[in-house]
Design a protein around this motif. Structure first.
Motif, PDB file in Angstrom:
ATOM      1  N   LEU A  83      93.685  63.284  41.463  1.00  0.00           N
ATOM      2  CA  LEU A  83      93.049  62.265  40.493  1.00  0.00           C
ATOM      3  C   LEU A  83      93.410  60.874  40.584  1.00  0.00           C
ATOM      4  N   VAL A  84      94.836  60.645  40.799  1.00  0.00           N
ATOM      5  CA  VAL A  84      95.571  59.196  41.128  1.00  0.00           C
ATOM      6  C   VAL A  84      94.867  58.589  42.295  1.00  0.00           C
ATOM      7  N   MET A  88      88.155  62.997  43.934  1.00  0.00           N
ATOM      8  CA  MET A  88      87.440  63.819  42.564  1.00  0.00           C
ATOM      9  C   MET A  88      86.973  65.287  43.058  1.00  0.00           C
ATOM     10  N   GLY A  89      86.443  65.335  44.357  1.00  0.00           N
ATOM     11  CA  GLY A  89      86.380  66.680  44.867  1.00  0.00           C
ATOM     12  C   GLY A  89      87.721  67.626  45.010  1.00  0.00           C
ATOM     13  N   ILE A 156      84.689  70.589  32.985  1.00  0.00           N
ATOM     14  CA  ILE A 156      83.376  70.203  33.085  1.00  0.00           C
ATOM     15  C   ILE A 156      83.185  68.740  32.830  1.00  0.00           C
ATOM     16  N   PHE A 157      83.962  67.987  32.327  1.00  0.00           N
ATOM     17  CA  PHE A 157      83.892  66.554  32.074  1.00  0.00           C
ATOM     18  C   PHE A 157      83.800  66.096  33.663  1.00  0.00           C
ATOM     19  N   LEU A 163      84.668  61.984  34.075  1.00  0.00           N
ATOM     20  CA  LEU A 163      86.355  61.934  34.246  1.00  0.00           C
ATOM     21  C   LEU A 163      86.557  61.182  35.392  1.00  0.00           C
ATOM     22  N   HIS A 164      87.299  60.181  35.119  1.00  0.00           N
ATOM     23  CA  HIS A 164      87.766  59.144  36.016  1.00  0.00           C
ATOM     24  C   HIS A 164      89.309  58.865  36.237  1.00  0.00           C
TER      25      HIS A 164
END
Length: 197
Positions: A83-84, A88-89, A156-157, A163-164
């Protein structure tokens, strides 16, 4: 005549800690107290059951189950790092793997309980061992379920694109809870399956 010295403002500004993290540490502290009570009760009642079955007769070491749950701490760290990096995958993959490992752990616990109840005749009302065992292990399993629900909501987000990387603090806060659940299992495993047998 006195001179007044003026200090330059500090280049490092102090910021309040993230509220979510403070809240999570407070929750973990409170939950640690609850688990401590259950662990102490389990230890106190070891060997005090007047009737069987006893832990030695019915409990098996859940090594594989433990490996699955403790591995989930590694996968959640990998998800945080992804995430950092804004990958995202990779985040979805590692986060989903964390959920899968938690589910496998719960299924292993359910399978163990099914055997204990149907084959060994150990229920929560059978004896002191049954009461303290199901209370302590059940309390931990409940925390795993709550953690999995929260992890699933985050996934889910993420899959829906909501989600970012700016949500890193929130994800790290939830990861703290998951690490707590894993750490508690180390204590439960040691007390119930090693010391208590």
């Amino acid at each position: 005549m006195s001179t007044v010295s003026i200090q330059a403002p500090s280049t490092t500004d102090w910021h309040l800690p993230y509220k979510g993290r403070v809240g999570m540490f407070t929750l973990i502290f409170a939950e640690t107290a609850v688990f401590t009570i259950f662990v102490v009760a389990y230890i106190y009642y070891i060997g005090r059951s007047l009737s069987g079955p006893t832990p030695r007769e019915v409990l098996e070491l859940p090594i594989l189950n433990t490996v699955f749950l403790l591995s989930s701490s590694l996968t959640i760290v990998m998800a945080e790092r992804a995430l950092v990096r804004r990958a995202m995958g990779a985040f979805n993959t590692w986060w989903g793997l964390t959920i899968l490992l938690g589910l496998i752990f719960l299924l292993g616990t359910a399978r163990e309980w099914h055997k204990l109840i149907t084959v060994d005749g150990l229920t929560i009302s059978t004896n002191l061992f049954g009461t303290t065992y199901y209370s302590l292990v059940g309390l931990h399993a409940t925390h795993v379920v709550v953690g999995l629900i929260m992890l699933l909501i985050v996934l889910i987000f993420s899959v829906s694109g909501s989600l970012h990387p700016k949500h890193t603090d929130r994800v790290e806060t939830l990861a703290l809870y998951w690490h707590f659940v894993d750490a508690v299992w180390v204590v439960v495993f040691t007390v119930v399956y090693v010391v208590g047998r």
